[in-house]
Design an enzyme around this catalytic site. Structure first.
Site, PDB file in Angstrom:
ATOM      1  N   LYS A 219      73.332  64.145  49.440  1.00 38.45           N
ATOM      2  CA  LYS A 219      74.234  64.015  48.284  1.00 38.45           C
ATOM      3  C   LYS A 219      73.425  63.807  47.000  1.00 38.45           C
ATOM      4  O   LYS A 219      72.508  63.002  46.973  1.00 38.45           O
ATOM      5  CB  LYS A 219      75.153  62.801  48.475  1.00 38.45           C
ATOM      6  CG  LYS A 219      76.011  62.866  49.712  1.00 38.45           C
ATOM      7  CD  LYS A 219      76.741  61.554  49.950  1.00 38.45           C
ATOM      8  CE  LYS A 219      75.799  60.408  50.251  1.00 38.45           C
ATOM      9  NZ  LYS A 219      76.488  59.171  50.675  1.00 38.45           N
ATOM     10  N   THR A 252      81.643  54.619  39.566  1.00 35.75           N
ATOM     11  CA  THR A 252      81.190  55.411  40.729  1.00 35.75           C
ATOM     12  C   THR A 252      80.869  54.538  41.942  1.00 35.75           C
ATOM     13  O   THR A 252      80.269  55.012  42.900  1.00 35.75           O
ATOM     14  CB  THR A 252      79.937  56.244  40.383  1.00 35.75           C
ATOM     15  OG1 THR A 252      78.933  55.338  39.916  1.00 35.75           O
ATOM     16  CG2 THR A 252      80.231  57.298  39.345  1.00 35.75           C
ATOM     17  N   GLY A 254      81.224  53.263  45.326  1.00 35.06           N
ATOM     18  CA  GLY A 254      81.987  53.683  46.506  1.00 35.06           C
ATOM     19  C   GLY A 254      82.135  55.189  46.674  1.00 35.06           C
ATOM     20  O   GLY A 254      82.842  55.635  47.569  1.00 35.06           O
ATOM     21  N   THR A 255      81.429  55.977  45.854  1.00 35.84           N
ATOM     22  CA  THR A 255      81.556  57.439  45.996  1.00 35.84           C
ATOM     23  C   THR A 255      81.063  57.907  47.371  1.00 35.84           C
ATOM     24  O   THR A 255      81.679  58.774  47.998  1.00 35.84           O
ATOM     25  CB  THR A 255      80.775  58.203  44.902  1.00 35.84           C
ATOM     26  OG1 THR A 255      79.482  57.614  44.781  1.00 35.84           O
ATOM     27  CG2 THR A 255      81.478  58.150  43.568  1.00 35.84           C
ATOM     28  N   GLY A 256      79.965  57.311  47.830  1.00 38.25           N
ATOM     29  CA  GLY A 256      79.381  57.743  49.114  1.00 38.25           C
ATOM     30  C   GLY A 256      80.307  57.410  50.273  1.00 38.25           C
ATOM     31  O   GLY A 256      80.543  58.243  51.161  1.00 38.25           O
ATOM     32  N   CYS A 257      80.837  56.177  50.282  1.00 39.31           N
ATOM     33  CA  CYS A 257      81.744  55.752  51.360  1.00 39.31           C
ATOM     34  C   CYS A 257      82.976  56.660  51.369  1.00 39.31           C
ATOM     35  O   CYS A 257      83.457  57.090  52.418  1.00 39.31           O
ATOM     36  CB  CYS A 257      82.203  54.311  51.144  1.00 39.31           C
ATOM     37  SG  CYS A 257      80.848  53.145  50.969  1.00 39.31           S
TER      38      CYS A 257
HETATM   39  N1  LIG Z   1      79.587  61.183  38.364  1.00 37.45           N
HETATM   40  C1  LIG Z   1      79.968  61.962  39.380  1.00 37.45           C
HETATM   41  N2  LIG Z   1      80.772  63.029  39.160  1.00 37.45           N
HETATM   42  C2  LIG Z   1      81.173  63.823  40.171  1.00 37.45           C
HETATM   43  N3  LIG Z   1      80.799  63.643  41.437  1.00 37.45           N
HETATM   44  C3  LIG Z   1      79.984  62.605  41.734  1.00 37.45           C
HETATM   45  C4  LIG Z   1      79.513  61.707  40.726  1.00 37.45           C
HETATM   46  N4  LIG Z   1      78.719  60.772  41.328  1.00 37.45           N
HETATM   47  C5  LIG Z   1      78.708  61.065  42.629  1.00 37.45           C
HETATM   48  N5  LIG Z   1      79.441  62.175  42.890  1.00 37.45           N
HETATM   49  C6  LIG Z   1      79.690  62.801  44.187  1.00 37.45           C
HETATM   50  O1  LIG Z   1      80.085  61.746  45.051  1.00 37.45           O
HETATM   51  C7  LIG Z   1      79.621  61.984  46.370  1.00 37.45           C
HETATM   52  C8  LIG Z   1      78.777  60.786  46.819  1.00 37.45           C
HETATM   53  O2  LIG Z   1      77.471  60.965  46.319  1.00 37.45           O
HETATM   54  P1  LIG Z   1      76.474  59.827  45.908  1.00 37.45           P
HETATM   55  O3  LIG Z   1      77.023  59.067  44.750  1.00 37.45           O
HETATM   56  O4  LIG Z   1      75.159  60.490  45.719  1.00 37.45           O
HETATM   57  O5  LIG Z   1      76.476  58.910  47.207  1.00 37.45           O
HETATM   58  P2  LIG Z   1      76.166  57.361  47.338  1.00 37.45           P
HETATM   59  O6  LIG Z   1      77.377  56.645  46.832  1.00 37.45           O
HETATM   60  O7  LIG Z   1      75.929  57.193  48.792  1.00 37.45           O
HETATM   61  O8  LIG Z   1      74.977  57.086  46.474  1.00 37.45           O
HETATM   62  C9  LIG Z   1      78.837  63.286  46.302  1.00 37.45           C
HETATM   63  O9  LIG Z   1      79.683  64.362  46.671  1.00 37.45           O
HETATM   64  C10 LIG Z   1      78.453  63.396  44.838  1.00 37.45           C
HETATM   65  O10 LIG Z   1      78.211  64.719  44.446  1.00 37.45           O
HETATM   66  C1  LIG Z   2      80.005  47.041  52.245  1.00 38.78           C
HETATM   67  C2  LIG Z   2      79.422  48.204  51.528  1.00 38.78           C
HETATM   68  N1  LIG Z   2      79.226  49.365  52.160  1.00 38.78           N
HETATM   69  C3  LIG Z   2      78.687  50.421  51.502  1.00 38.78           C
HETATM   70  C4  LIG Z   2      78.317  50.337  50.171  1.00 38.78           C
HETATM   71  C5  LIG Z   2      77.713  51.528  49.452  1.00 38.78           C
HETATM   72  O1  LIG Z   2      78.421  51.919  48.303  1.00 38.78           O
HETATM   73  P1  LIG Z   2      78.310  53.398  47.686  1.00 38.78           P
HETATM   74  O2  LIG Z   2      79.375  54.235  48.355  1.00 38.78           O
HETATM   75  O3  LIG Z   2      78.568  53.252  46.228  1.00 38.78           O
HETATM   76  O4  LIG Z   2      76.952  53.929  47.983  1.00 38.78           O
HETATM   77  C6  LIG Z   2      78.529  49.096  49.530  1.00 38.78           C
HETATM   78  N2  LIG Z   2      78.196  48.927  48.242  1.00 38.78           N
HETATM   79  N3  LIG Z   2      79.083  48.048  50.230  1.00 38.78           N
HETATM   80 MG   LIG Z   3      76.766  56.553  44.370  1.00 37.10          MG
END
Ligand SMILES: Nc1ncnc2c1ncn2[C@@H]1O[C@H](COP(=O)(O)OP(=O)(O)O)[C@@H](O)[C@H]1O
Ligand SMILES: Cc1ncc(COP(=O)(O)O)c(N)n1
Ligand SMILES: [Mg+2]
Length: 539
Positions: A219, A252, A254-257
């Site tokens: 991602k 942003t 929680g986007t990954g979860c």
């Molecule tokens: N500012 C943003 N605008 C649009 N999509 C986003 C943005 N930030 C993250 N994403 C999308 O959210 C999803 C989670 O990605 P990411 O943020 O890299 O994961 P994590 O939360 O694990 O760090 C991916 O599909 C990414 O492309």
């Molecule tokens: C309990 C818990 N699990 C996962 C994440 C990751 O968050 P993110 O989706 O932003 O990477 C978090 N901050 N807390």
């Molecule tokens: Mg993120």
């Protein structure tokens, strides 16, 4: 991160103790002898995701995000909690692990009873927890496993012990259908390599793929200086770059979860991996877009609204039944001029087509007043619902919303599938007319469910419609990531030859005049259906 002390706070229900966890809870009754199951006249399966993850007190990420994402997409979400974290918009203030035996107990309670389709993992903070999860999954297999290898929060705080790296790499990944690291996690998993470009993300996906999962999604949410948010999907053969708009927002957390749970929800509903990932990415982007100006908390990272769709009509957002591509087999498209010519009402024409064996119906009414169209559409909905056939509306999203149709079909000059999806929500069917591989690619990116490709043969139903021929149809079918229905000049004399092409993704034929510009619609439909069936039987 604090490690787990003996749990002094643990107060157990008198009938439930950790020491007794190996004794069976449910009496072993067959469904026939379970009186509570006999009450339901027709059992409806509910797509079910189990999330195995940590609690986030700020409710933007972790278990709370997973439950909201699944609910928004129409899946049930049960939860096994691995850790309780103290978090807010400034970062992580505390972590307390749940005792391992209670995690084992939670897993057994849910997996032994609740027909879980997909397991999604988030925070798995210790090596022991990963081992327990793997043991439980071997004992209670599920249809798919989505592993989000949560290691560091977006705020930079550690959420797992470094010793988990070995268990992720050597044990859990081999069981996973998809692993979804962000760039920092991909780097950690690969011994600290740095990832700055798309090419680095591809290399990382390839290396992680070698650890055993069926798919890897690296991602790019945290890739700096990009106007797009780009994720890279790899299945061992092909790379797919999923590109979306980067939303400018602080929300942003929680986007990954959310992405991983949404993939799990779509897989539970029966989607292919590629479609599940695309739907999930579109969902995150839409949620960020609708939440970009919301303010909660004083820190740099706010949560976003997973249930943004509840704020606007339609409210029936999540559908439990996925679109079935096989329903494109005999696709009947109505035409009011033809009905008028033969003295058929729209309702009678639709009823006759279904009687003859049409598997999906589209109302394409170009010269009828809106109020009359809506009345006819409502009547057709009743007819279609009672025969289990989906009803789509051509172009008119307003009519589709008003009659709660199953979906909408749009052309290249109508509003885009992405905007239709915004209006209709995730549970509805969206089809797009496409003539080229590029249009097919765009329709998939926009979140469509199927393509209509044509005109395959010359047609008089649609003016100024260039004929693609078999070659044009073939090019679109080969390039498409979505199921395709062929359209344009198809009738009982040539339908067989279209299906005999046996093109990948080609699921059926759509017909207008061959059914509706005839006196007896049901007879024509029956004839066409038997031709299509005999070609299918010869396959
Ligand atoms: N500012 C943003 N605008 C649009 N999509 C986003 C943005 N930030 C993250 N994403 C999308 O959210 C999803 C989670 O990605 P990411 O943020 O890299 O994961 P994590 O939360 O694990 O760090 C991916 O599909 C990414 O492309
Ligand atoms: C309990 C818990 N699990 C996962 C994440 C990751 O968050 P993110 O989706 O932003 O990477 C978090 N901050 N807390
Ligand atoms: Mg993120």
């Amino acid at each position: 991160m604090s490690s787990a002390p003996p749990p002094p706070f643990l107060r157990l229900h008198p009938h439930s103790s950790i020491s007794s966890f190996s004794s069976p809870r449910l009496p072993h009754l067959s469904p026939r002898t379970r009186p509570w199951r006999l009450a339901a006249a027709r059992e409806m399966p509910w797509p079910h995701v189990l999330t195995v993850a940590g609690s986030d007190s700020s409710a933007g990420a972790g278990i709370q995000a997973d439950v909201k994402a699944c609910a928004a997409l129409g899946a049930y979400c049960s939860s096994v909690i691995t850790a309780v974290t103290a978090q807010n918009t400034a970062g992580v203030q505390g972590v307390h692990l749940v005792p391992e035996e209670l995690i084992r107990e939670q897993l057994k309670s849910v997996l032994s009873d609740m027909s879980v389709d997909v397991v999604k993992t988030g925070m798995l903070p210790s090596a022991g927890i990963i081992q327990i999860l793997c043991e439980s999954l071997r004992k209670f297999p599920v249809k798919a496993l989505v592993v989000d290898p949560v290691m560091v929060s977006t705020s930079g705080d550690s959420l797992s012990d470094p010793s988990t790296l070995t268990n992720y790499r050597d044990e859990l990944f081999a069981m996973a259908d998809i692993v979804t690291p962000n760039v920092k996690e991909a780097s950690k998993l690969l011994g600290g390599v740095s990832l700055h470009t798309i090419s680095d993300m591809r290399d990382a996906a390839e290396s992680i793929y070698k650890l055993g999962p069926r798919y890897v999604l690296v991602k790019g949410g945290d890739m700096p200086d990009s106007s797009e948010a780009i994720d890279v999907l790899y299945d061992g053969k092909e790379f797919v770059e999923l590109r979306g708009h980067r939303i400018k927002t602080r929300n942003t957390h929680g986007t990954g979860c959310t992405l991983a749970s949404s993939i799990a929800a779509e897989l539970a509903k029966g989607s292919s991996m590629l479609n599940a990932v695309q739907v999930a990415k579109n969902f995150v982007e839409s949620a960020l877009h609708h939440s970009k100006d919301l303010v909660i908390g004083n820190g740099p990272q706010g949560p976003f609204d997973h249930l943004f769709r509840l704020k606007r009509p339609p409210y029936n957002i999540g559908s439990q039944q996925r679109f079935n591509p096989d329903s494109l087999f005999l696709y009947a498209v109505t035409d009011s001029r033809m009905n008028k010519k033969w003295g058929h009402s729209i309702e009678d024409a639709v009823k006759a087509a279904i009687e003859g064996g049409a598997t999906i119906v589209q109302l394409r009414e170009k010269d009828i007043e809106s109020r009359a169209f809506l009345e006819a559409a409502k009547a057709c909905m009743e007819i279609c619902k009672s025969s289990g056939v989906s009803l789509l509306i051509n172009d008119r999203v307003d009519i589709a919303l008003a009659c709660n149709a199953d979906g909408v079909h749009v052309g290249q000059s109508d509003i885009s599938a992405r905007e239709v999806r915004e209006l209709l929500g995730p549970g509805k069917i969206i089809g797009v007319s496409c003539k080229t591989p590029a249009q097919a690619e765009q329709a998939w990116r926009d979140g469509a469910d199927y393509l209509g490709c044509g005109g395959v043969f010359p047609t008089t139903t649609k003016a100024n419609n260039p004929t693609l021929g078999f070659e044009g149809l073939k090019a679109v079918c080969l390039a498409s990531k979505l199921p395709v229905v062929a359209i344009g000049g198809i009738n009982t004399t040539n339908a067989g030859s279209v299906m005999e092409l046996r093109l990948p993704n080609l699921k059926g034929v759509a017909v207008v005049s061959a059914l509706f510009d005839r006196e007896c619609v049901s007879t024509e439909t029956r004839n066409l259906r038997s031709i299509l069936t005999s070609v299918r039987c010869l396959a």
